[in-house]
Write a protein that holds these residues in place. Structure first.
Motif, PDB file in Angstrom:
ATOM      1  N   ALA A 222       7.087  -9.941  -4.893  1.00 47.83           N
ATOM      2  CA  ALA A 222       7.539 -11.019  -6.244  1.00 47.83           C
ATOM      3  C   ALA A 222       6.306 -11.202  -6.758  1.00 47.83           C
ATOM      4  O   ALA A 222       6.382 -10.978  -8.047  1.00 47.83           O
ATOM      5  CB  ALA A 222       8.251 -11.961  -4.996  1.00 47.83           C
ATOM      6  N   ALA A 223       5.608 -11.290  -6.384  1.00 48.39           N
ATOM      7  CA  ALA A 223       3.704 -11.519  -7.311  1.00 48.39           C
ATOM      8  C   ALA A 223       3.943  -9.967  -7.466  1.00 48.39           C
ATOM      9  O   ALA A 223       3.500 -10.382  -8.899  1.00 48.39           O
ATOM     10  CB  ALA A 223       2.773 -11.800  -6.133  1.00 48.39           C
ATOM     11  N   VAL A 224       3.675  -9.394  -7.434  1.00 51.09           N
ATOM     12  CA  VAL A 224       3.254  -8.235  -8.308  1.00 51.09           C
ATOM     13  C   VAL A 224       4.509  -7.726  -9.224  1.00 51.09           C
ATOM     14  O   VAL A 224       3.882  -7.299 -10.799  1.00 51.09           O
ATOM     15  CB  VAL A 224       3.366  -5.988  -7.643  1.00 51.09           C
ATOM     16  N   LEU A 225       5.493  -7.974  -9.560  1.00 54.09           N
ATOM     17  CA  LEU A 225       6.548  -7.483 -10.156  1.00 54.09           C
ATOM     18  C   LEU A 225       7.000  -9.288 -11.475  1.00 54.09           C
ATOM     19  O   LEU A 225       7.127  -8.588 -12.405  1.00 54.09           O
ATOM     20  CB  LEU A 225       8.189  -7.206  -9.433  1.00 54.09           C
ATOM     21  N   GLY A 226       6.130 -10.074 -10.616  1.00 55.20           N
ATOM     22  CA  GLY A 226       6.386 -11.247 -11.386  1.00 55.20           C
ATOM     23  C   GLY A 226       5.268 -11.001 -13.158  1.00 55.20           C
ATOM     24  O   GLY A 226       4.830 -11.100 -13.547  1.00 55.20           O
ATOM     25  N   GLU A 227       3.764 -10.042 -12.725  1.00 50.86           N
ATOM     26  CA  GLU A 227       2.682  -9.965 -12.914  1.00 50.86           C
ATOM     27  C   GLU A 227       2.946  -8.471 -14.264  1.00 50.86           C
ATOM     28  O   GLU A 227       2.664  -8.898 -14.617  1.00 50.86           O
ATOM     29  CB  GLU A 227       1.780  -9.521 -12.221  1.00 50.86           C
TER      30      GLU A 227
ATOM     31  N   GLU B  75      -4.495  -8.454   1.191  1.00 51.84           N
ATOM     32  CA  GLU B  75      -4.425  -8.151   0.055  1.00 51.84           C
ATOM     33  C   GLU B  75      -4.713  -9.597  -1.280  1.00 51.84           C
ATOM     34  O   GLU B  75      -5.262  -8.891  -2.470  1.00 51.84           O
ATOM     35  CB  GLU B  75      -4.148  -6.421  -0.114  1.00 51.84           C
ATOM     36  N   LEU B  76      -3.412  -9.997  -1.279  1.00 55.00           N
ATOM     37  CA  LEU B  76      -3.365 -10.256  -3.066  1.00 55.00           C
ATOM     38  C   LEU B  76      -3.400 -11.352  -2.429  1.00 55.00           C
ATOM     39  O   LEU B  76      -4.088 -12.228  -4.039  1.00 55.00           O
ATOM     40  CB  LEU B  76      -1.719 -10.956  -2.539  1.00 55.00           C
ATOM     41  N   ARG B  77      -4.452 -12.240  -2.062  1.00 51.47           N
ATOM     42  CA  ARG B  77      -5.580 -12.951  -2.213  1.00 51.47           C
ATOM     43  C   ARG B  77      -6.476 -12.615  -2.310  1.00 51.47           C
ATOM     44  O   ARG B  77      -6.914 -13.590  -2.704  1.00 51.47           O
ATOM     45  CB  ARG B  77      -5.009 -13.785  -0.515  1.00 51.47           C
ATOM     46  N   ALA B  78      -7.022 -11.488  -1.765  1.00 52.42           N
ATOM     47  CA  ALA B  78      -8.072 -10.929  -2.461  1.00 52.42           C
ATOM     48  C   ALA B  78      -8.514 -10.777  -3.298  1.00 52.42           C
ATOM     49  O   ALA B  78      -9.568 -11.162  -4.427  1.00 52.42           O
ATOM     50  CB  ALA B  78      -9.197  -9.883  -1.108  1.00 52.42           C
ATOM     51  N   ARG B  79      -6.799 -10.466  -4.562  1.00 51.30           N
ATOM     52  CA  ARG B  79      -7.087  -9.698  -6.130  1.00 51.30           C
ATOM     53  C   ARG B  79      -7.297 -11.606  -6.817  1.00 51.30           C
ATOM     54  O   ARG B  79      -7.860 -10.977  -7.800  1.00 51.30           O
ATOM     55  CB  ARG B  79      -6.126  -9.027  -6.233  1.00 51.30           C
ATOM     56  N   ARG B  80      -6.154 -12.470  -6.084  1.00 52.57           N
ATOM     57  CA  ARG B  80      -6.477 -13.429  -6.861  1.00 52.57           C
ATOM     58  C   ARG B  80      -7.433 -14.240  -6.912  1.00 52.57           C
ATOM     59  O   ARG B  80      -8.551 -14.923  -7.820  1.00 52.57           O
ATOM     60  CB  ARG B  80      -5.341 -14.519  -5.892  1.00 52.57           C
TER      61      ARG B  80
ATOM     62  N   LEU C  86      -4.557 -11.169 -13.564  1.00 55.17           N
ATOM     63  CA  LEU C  86      -4.453 -10.786 -11.765  1.00 55.17           C
ATOM     64  C   LEU C  86      -3.018  -9.741 -12.034  1.00 55.17           C
ATOM     65  O   LEU C  86      -4.126  -9.547 -11.430  1.00 55.17           O
ATOM     66  CB  LEU C  86      -3.488 -12.375 -11.959  1.00 55.17           C
ATOM     67  N   SER C  87      -2.530  -9.576 -12.950  1.00 57.63           N
ATOM     68  CA  SER C  87      -2.200  -7.573 -13.801  1.00 57.63           C
ATOM     69  C   SER C  87      -2.939  -6.948 -13.225  1.00 57.63           C
ATOM     70  O   SER C  87      -3.210  -5.866 -13.127  1.00 57.63           O
ATOM     71  CB  SER C  87      -1.498  -7.928 -14.591  1.00 57.63           C
ATOM     72  N   GLU C  88      -4.088  -6.894 -13.950  1.00 54.79           N
ATOM     73  CA  GLU C  88      -5.542  -6.218 -13.915  1.00 54.79           C
ATOM     74  C   GLU C  88      -5.885  -5.961 -12.333  1.00 54.79           C
ATOM     75  O   GLU C  88      -6.107  -4.598 -11.916  1.00 54.79           O
ATOM     76  CB  GLU C  88      -6.829  -6.703 -15.086  1.00 54.79           C
TER      77      GLU C  88
END
Length: 133
Positions: free
Chosen positions: A64-69, A94-99, A109-111
């Motif tokens: 959802a986070a990936v598609l939301g971006e 992995e998502l938390r580290a990228r945030r 965040l998309s980058e």
């Protein structure tokens, strides 16, 4: 070998609230496929989307986070030649580290979601400390 040039393949579409995925042909402009469960529009997830199991709520939150971006699970060019699938985070860690990297570096965040290593700024595998020296 051209995977996507010879045939019009169906794209993966997902409903992250229902945690379901379907393959559908690309709809016309301004038209969205509705989710059969809830009626909300399905989000296009791309050609190379591998949906997690429906019971895996944590993995679907990452999807959802990936598609939301506005990102899709694509990896091949239009004809499908010569490229490997692009990186997308699979776990909440992995998502938390990228945030955190996005906040630290002041990037969208998309980058940071497309980078295999959250500590790099250009997408290469060399660390951030090396570029600062």
């Amino acid at each position: 070998m051209c995977f996507y040039a010879m045939t019009s393949y169906k794209l993966h579409h997902a409903c992250t609230s229902c945690r379901v995925s379907f393959k559908r042909h690309a709809p016309g402009q301004g038209v969205h496929h509705p989710c059969p469960n809830c009626g909300r529009p399905l989000v296009c997830a791309g050609h190379d989307f591998a949906p997690p199991p429906r019971r895996d709520v944590h993995a679907w939150s990452v999807v959802a986070a990936v598609l939301g971006e506005g990102l899709r699970y694509e990896g091949r060019s239009g004809c499908g030649c010569g490229r490997e699938p692009e990186y997308r985070p699979r776990t909440r860690a992995e998502l938390r580290a990228r945030r955190l990297a996005a906040e630290r570096d002041g990037l969208p965040l998309s980058e940071t979601l497309i980078r295999p290593d959250a500590s790099t700024t250009d997408g290469s595998s060399s660390g951030r400390r090396q570029s600062l020296s």
